[in-house]
Design an enzyme around this catalytic site. Sequence first.
Site, short mmCIF file in Angstrom:
data_model
loop_
_atom_site.label_atom_id
_atom_site.label_comp_id
_atom_site.label_asym_id
_atom_site.label_seq_id
_atom_site.Cartn_x
_atom_site.Cartn_y
_atom_site.Cartn_z
N SER A 94 -17.14 36.05 -2.48
CA SER A 94 -16.88 35.45 -3.79
C SER A 94 -18.18 35.22 -4.56
O SER A 94 -18.96 36.16 -4.74
CB SER A 94 -16.07 34.18 -3.61
OG SER A 94 -15.40 33.81 -4.79
N HIS A 243 -7.56 36.10 -1.36
CA HIS A 243 -8.99 35.95 -1.63
C HIS A 243 -9.76 35.46 -0.41
O HIS A 243 -10.90 35.86 -0.19
CB HIS A 243 -9.17 34.97 -2.80
CG HIS A 243 -10.59 34.79 -3.23
ND1 HIS A 243 -11.38 35.83 -3.68
CD2 HIS A 243 -11.37 33.66 -3.30
CE1 HIS A 243 -12.58 35.37 -3.99
NE2 HIS A 243 -12.60 34.07 -3.77
#
Length: 266
Positions: A94, A243
């Site tokens: 991320s 994610h």
Amino acid sequence: MPELLFSQTYGEEHLVSSPEQASIVLIHGLFGNSDNLSVIRRHFETTHHVLSLDLPDHGKSPRSEKFDFDIWAQQVIDTIVSHNIKCAYIVAHSLGGKVAMRAASLSPTLIQKLVVMDIAPVKYEARHNNVINGLNNVKLDSLTGRKDAMAQLSDYVEDPGTRAFLLKSLYQDDDKNWHWRFNLPLIVRDYPKLSDWPFEGEMYTGDITFIKGQNSNYITSEHQTNIMKQFPNAQAKIVDAGHWLHAEKPQLINTLLTRILRGTDK
């Protein structure tokens, strides 16, 4: 000169016995700390020298006055070099992936391979408003405990997994005062900057792999052109996860990372 980041080393004997072997550097994402990638660290620490970092303004790393990709990336580079590492494999998730991409562009000879987990080199629209509102809703001065913090977070953050993740960064100091391990005021103020990607053109021609969570919208088909312009040797892998792919599918991610870093994933 930027301050060094808080870092922890694992499997250090492997660096001594095999100095030519690349060290593995792990970088977490927004609101996290080095513990977030511990499932990857434990997988590699018996065979590699592993350096696990806290991003600036996260964990135990120094606090700063503003967010800047170049400053944060240079802090990553300086910290790696301070450990006498001359060849690094970086695995980053991320926001950590964005910082790692910038670090690779600034110091391409230091970074032999880069694995970016579920983030693209693009500008994102705001997607953490509920999280930020929830964190601001936690009254640290009057907090009675973690259950109290959980209840206050839940007014804005519905997902229990996200609440549990955020609470990993809640701690009490020696005087029993509650704090976040991330610099919340800076993150709130500079959120538009860390969501941005102010770079164009070719960034890094080295070995880079993007791992996308199939159920995540952080990397989309619309991002492919941008990725290839900036990272012409990029490869892509897709994992059936969201994610937080390393938390959802740890064994699969560790197997894939092993193949990528060995160069046997072609």
